[in-house]
Design an enzyme around this catalytic site. Structure first.
Site, PDB file in Angstrom:
ATOM      1  N   ASP A 185       7.138 -11.724   9.578  1.00  0.00           N
ATOM      2  CA  ASP A 185       6.312 -10.612  10.061  1.00  0.00           C
ATOM      3  C   ASP A 185       4.839 -11.023   9.931  1.00  0.00           C
ATOM      4  O   ASP A 185       4.247 -11.522  10.901  1.00  0.00           O
ATOM      5  CB  ASP A 185       6.634  -9.328   9.274  1.00  0.00           C
ATOM      6  CG  ASP A 185       5.851  -8.124   9.773  1.00  0.00           C
ATOM      7  OD1 ASP A 185       5.179  -8.242  10.820  1.00  0.00           O
ATOM      8  OD2 ASP A 185       5.892  -7.050   9.135  1.00  0.00           O
ATOM      9  N   LYS A 231      15.746  -0.023   6.448  1.00  0.00           N
ATOM     10  CA  LYS A 231      14.810  -1.111   6.114  1.00  0.00           C
ATOM     11  C   LYS A 231      14.273  -0.802   4.723  1.00  0.00           C
ATOM     12  O   LYS A 231      13.448   0.105   4.535  1.00  0.00           O
ATOM     13  CB  LYS A 231      13.693  -1.151   7.153  1.00  0.00           C
ATOM     14  CG  LYS A 231      12.529  -2.049   6.807  1.00  0.00           C
ATOM     15  CD  LYS A 231      11.829  -2.511   8.065  1.00  0.00           C
ATOM     16  CE  LYS A 231      10.396  -2.902   7.838  1.00  0.00           C
ATOM     17  NZ  LYS A 231       9.866  -3.744   8.917  1.00  0.00           N
ATOM     18  N   ASP A 267      12.446  -5.683   3.368  1.00  0.00           N
ATOM     19  CA  ASP A 267      11.095  -6.130   3.712  1.00  0.00           C
ATOM     20  C   ASP A 267      10.273  -6.201   2.428  1.00  0.00           C
ATOM     21  O   ASP A 267       9.957  -5.170   1.834  1.00  0.00           O
ATOM     22  CB  ASP A 267      10.441  -5.168   4.717  1.00  0.00           C
ATOM     23  CG  ASP A 267       9.101  -5.704   5.224  1.00  0.00           C
ATOM     24  OD1 ASP A 267       8.678  -6.780   4.755  1.00  0.00           O
ATOM     25  OD2 ASP A 267       8.486  -5.048   6.096  1.00  0.00           O
ATOM     26  N   LYS A 272      12.200  -1.311   1.483  1.00  0.00           N
ATOM     27  CA  LYS A 272      10.976  -1.972   1.037  1.00  0.00           C
ATOM     28  C   LYS A 272      11.148  -2.452  -0.407  1.00  0.00           C
ATOM     29  O   LYS A 272      11.549  -1.670  -1.288  1.00  0.00           O
ATOM     30  CB  LYS A 272       9.795  -0.997   1.109  1.00  0.00           C
ATOM     31  CG  LYS A 272       9.398  -0.653   2.539  1.00  0.00           C
ATOM     32  CD  LYS A 272       8.748  -1.826   3.254  1.00  0.00           C
ATOM     33  CE  LYS A 272       8.228  -1.420   4.618  1.00  0.00           C
ATOM     34  NZ  LYS A 272       7.601  -2.524   5.339  1.00  0.00           N
ATOM     35  N   GLU A 331      12.766  -9.697   5.417  1.00  0.00           N
ATOM     36  CA  GLU A 331      11.521  -9.815   6.181  1.00  0.00           C
ATOM     37  C   GLU A 331      10.370 -10.204   5.252  1.00  0.00           C
ATOM     38  O   GLU A 331      10.212  -9.627   4.171  1.00  0.00           O
ATOM     39  CB  GLU A 331      11.258  -8.454   6.830  1.00  0.00           C
ATOM     40  CG  GLU A 331      10.010  -8.364   7.671  1.00  0.00           C
ATOM     41  CD  GLU A 331       9.911  -7.017   8.398  1.00  0.00           C
ATOM     42  OE1 GLU A 331      10.933  -6.315   8.548  1.00  0.00           O
ATOM     43  OE2 GLU A 331       8.810  -6.662   8.814  1.00  0.00           O
ATOM     44  N   ARG A 363       0.817  -1.217   0.000  1.00  0.00           N
ATOM     45  CA  ARG A 363       0.000   0.000   0.000  1.00  0.00           C
ATOM     46  C   ARG A 363       0.850   1.266   0.000  1.00  0.00           C
ATOM     47  O   ARG A 363       2.053   1.211   0.303  1.00  0.00           O
ATOM     48  CB  ARG A 363      -0.932   0.024   1.210  1.00  0.00           C
ATOM     49  CG  ARG A 363      -0.204   0.066   2.552  1.00  0.00           C
ATOM     50  CD  ARG A 363      -1.194  -0.028   3.671  1.00  0.00           C
ATOM     51  NE  ARG A 363      -0.590   0.266   4.972  1.00  0.00           N
ATOM     52  CZ  ARG A 363      -1.218   0.924   5.921  1.00  0.00           C
ATOM     53  NH1 ARG A 363      -2.436   1.384   5.729  1.00  0.00           N
ATOM     54  NH2 ARG A 363      -0.645   1.121   7.092  1.00  0.00           N
ATOM     55  N   LYS A 388       5.050  -7.227  16.761  1.00  0.00           N
ATOM     56  CA  LYS A 388       4.382  -5.912  16.705  1.00  0.00           C
ATOM     57  C   LYS A 388       3.184  -5.970  17.646  1.00  0.00           C
ATOM     58  O   LYS A 388       2.406  -6.931  17.579  1.00  0.00           O
ATOM     59  CB  LYS A 388       3.875  -5.622  15.295  1.00  0.00           C
ATOM     60  CG  LYS A 388       4.941  -5.331  14.265  1.00  0.00           C
ATOM     61  CD  LYS A 388       4.267  -5.086  12.925  1.00  0.00           C
ATOM     62  CE  LYS A 388       5.271  -4.847  11.827  1.00  0.00           C
ATOM     63  NZ  LYS A 388       4.672  -5.061  10.507  1.00  0.00           N
TER      64      LYS A 388
HETATM   65  C1  LIG Z   1       6.642   1.400   9.793  1.00  0.00           C
HETATM   66  C2  LIG Z   1       7.483   0.146   9.855  1.00  0.00           C
HETATM   67  N1  LIG Z   1       8.852   0.450   9.638  1.00  0.00           N
HETATM   68  C3  LIG Z   1       7.041  -0.831   8.817  1.00  0.00           C
HETATM   69  O1  LIG Z   1       7.658  -0.926   7.787  1.00  0.00           O
HETATM   70  N2  LIG Z   1       5.974  -1.554   9.081  1.00  0.00           N
HETATM   71  C4  LIG Z   1       5.458  -2.386   8.037  1.00  0.00           C
HETATM   72  C5  LIG Z   1       3.978  -2.311   7.939  1.00  0.00           C
HETATM   73  C6  LIG Z   1       3.481  -0.898   7.984  1.00  0.00           C
HETATM   74  C7  LIG Z   1       2.174  -0.599   7.367  1.00  0.00           C
HETATM   75  O2  LIG Z   1       1.914  -0.941   6.216  1.00  0.00           O
HETATM   76  O3  LIG Z   1       1.436   0.096   8.076  1.00  0.00           O
HETATM   77  C8  LIG Z   1       6.033  -3.760   8.067  1.00  0.00           C
HETATM   78  O4  LIG Z   1       6.966  -4.067   8.831  1.00  0.00           O
HETATM   79  O5  LIG Z   1       5.613  -4.581   7.291  1.00  0.00           O
HETATM   80 MG   LIG Z   2       7.178  -6.092   7.680  1.00  0.00          MG
END
Ligand SMILES: C[C@H](N)C(=O)N[C@H](CCC(=O)O)C(=O)O
Ligand SMILES: [Mg+2]
Length: 364
Positions: free
Chosen positions: A243, A160, A190, A162, A218, A24, A267
Site C-alpha cells: 500500500d 480488514k 493491514d 488493523k 497489507e 492515527r 488508491k
Molecule cells: C479506509 C480504508 N479501509 C483504509 O483502511 N485505508 C487505510 C488508510 C486510511 C487513512 O488512514 O486515512 C489504508 O489502507 O491504509
Molecule cells: Mg493500507
C-alpha cells in the site's frame, strides 16, 4: 464543453466510530471538494482527503496546489481532450497526488457526462455491482472481536483487521477474531507500516502455524522499505500487499520486478487520480499481478469514482476496500453509486450522477 472555473468546498461527516490504525485515530471525514464548472452548465465533482501521514497532503496544500498550479492550466480546456487534460494535471506540479486526484475525478465525471454515460462504461464497462470489505480498527481485543462479529452480522464477508502495534498483542488480536468469525468471513490484515520485517515474519509464521488462514497482509513495514517487503514476501505463505510502498506506475513496476509484494493496493489519492490508476491496473495485468482498490477516509464522491474504476477493471482489481462511505455516520451524497453495507452498485446515469451533496461548505 470547456472548463470555465474550479471552485472549492469542505465536506465534514462524522464517522460511526473512531477509525484507528497504527498511524492515527480519526473521528470525522473532513475532505476538500473540488467543483469543476463548464460553459455548458455541466459540473464535475472531485474529492481529496488530507491524509498527511500517508500522502503528505493537507487541506491547505490540496487547495493551494489546485488554485495556483493546476487550475491555471485547465481553464479553457475542452473536456473532450481528456488525455491532454490528464497530462496537464499530472505535469502541473510534482507529488500533490490527492489534489491531482480530486481534479481528475471531476474531469472524468464531466467526460462521462459529455457522452451521457456512467463513468464505468467510459472506462470499459463491466458488471456494475461489487462487494467491499469493512475495516476493523485496532483496539482492545474484546472490542475488535465484538466489532468483527457486528460487521459479519451486517453482511460483510471480508474484514480488514488493523494491526501494526505491539506484535504480541497483534497476534492475539488476530487469533481471537479468527476464532470468532471462522467460516463466516475472510480476514485481511493491514499493519500500516507498524512492524519490522522480522516482526512481520515472526507474527505471520505464528499465525500460519496456529492454523489462522489469512487472505493477505497489507503493508507490514515502512513504505520505503522495499527490501523488508521482499524479505517478508519470500518467507511467509500469506500473500503480501503493497500500500504505502507504491504510489505511481513507476513504483509499481519497480516493486513487481523486485518481487517485493504479491498484490498492489491502488488508491486514487496515491496515484494522482484515474489516469495513473488505469496505468497501474494495466501494468499489473501485464505482469499477472492482482490489485486491490482502496480508499482513504473519503465519502461517496471520490469512493464512487474508485468504484466505477473497479467495475471497469474487475479482471485485475479483484479485491475491494471501498468502505469509506460505510464508516461514515451518514451519506451526504446523492449520486449514481449506492453503498449498501457490503454491496456497492452503480445506477445507469451519466458520470458519477451527483445530484446533491448535503452540508457542503463553499470556500471563497
Ligand atoms: C479506509 C480504508 N479501509 C483504509 O483502511 N485505508 C487505510 C488508510 C486510511 C487513512 O488512514 O486515512 C489504508 O489502507 O491504509
Ligand atoms: Mg493500507
Amino acid at each position: 464543453m470547456k472548463i470555465t472555473d474550479i471552485k472549492f468546498a469542505m465536506l465534514r461527516v462524522p464517522l460511526k466510530t473512531p477509525f484507528k490504525t497504527a498511524l492515527r485515530t480519526v473521528e470525522k471525514v473532513e475532505d476538500v471538494i473540488v467543483i469543476v464548472e463548464t460553459d455548458t452548465g455541466h459540473v464535475g465533482y472531485g474529492e481529496a482527503p488530507a491524509t498527511a501521514v500517508i500522502t503528505g497532503d493537507t487541506h491547505g496544500s490540496i487547495i493551494e496546489a489546485i488554485k495556483t498550479m493546476i487550475k491555471p492550466k485547465l481553464i479553457g480546456e475542452d473536456i473532450e481532450d481528456l488525455n491532454r487534460i490528464t497530462h496537464l494535471i499530472q505535469g502541473s506540479i510534482v507529488k500533490n497526488y490527492s489534489a491531482k486526484a480530486a481534479v481528475e475525478i471531476a474531469v472524468y465525471d464531466l467526460f462521462a457526462q459529455r457522452y451521457n454515460t456512467p463513468l464505468y462504461k467510459i472506462l470499459g464497462g463491466g458488471e456494475p455491482t461489487i462487494s467491499t470489505d469493512i475495516t476493523i480498527s485496532v483496539d482492545y481485543i474484546d472490542k475488535m472481536v465484538k466489532d468483527s462479529i457486528d460487521a459479519v452480522n451486517r453482511g460483510f464477508e471480508t474484514l480488514k483487521i488493523k494491526v501494526g502495534k505491539d506484535i504480541g498483542v497483534d497476534i492475539e488480536r488476530v487469533k481471537a477474531i479468527y476464532a470468532a468469525v471462522e467460516g463466516k468471513a475472510l480476514l485481511r490484515l493491514d499493519a500500516n507500516q507498524g512492524w519490522t520485517a522480522k516482526e512481520a515474519v515472526y507474527a505471520l509464521t505464528k499465525l500460519e502455524d496456529a492454523g489462522v488462514r489469512l487472505e493477505l497482509v497489507e503493508q507490514p513495514v515502512k513504505g520505503y522499505d522495499l527490501e523488508g517487503m521482499k524479505y517478508i514476501t519470500e518467507r511467509v505463505h500469506t500473500p503480501v500487499m503493497a500500500d504505502e510502498s507504491t504510489f505511481g506506475p513507476k513504483e509499481v513496476i519497480d516493486l513487481i520486478k523486485m518481487r517485493a509484494a504479491d498484490i498492489i493496493n491502488i488508491k486514487l489519492m496515491k496515484t494522482g487520480g484515474i489516469s495513473n490508476a488505469i496505468r497501474i491496473a494495466d501494468i499489473a495485468e501485464t505482469f499477472d499481478v492482482q490489485c486491490m482498490i482502496g480508499c482513504m477516509l473519503e465519502t461517496s464522491i471520490s469512493v464512487a469514482a474508485a468504484a466505477h474504476l473497479a467495475v471497469a477493471k474487475s479482471h485485475v482489481i479483484t479485491k475491494v476496500d471501498l468502505d469509506g462511505p460505510s464508516l461514515c455516520a451518514f451519506d451526504p451524497v446523492v449520486g449514481n453509486v449506492k453503498f449498501n453495507g457490503a454491496e456497492i452498485s452503480i445506477e445507469n446515469t451519466p458520470g458519477l450522477g451527483i445530484k446533491e451533496i448535503k452540508g457542503l461548505e463553499m470556500l471563497g
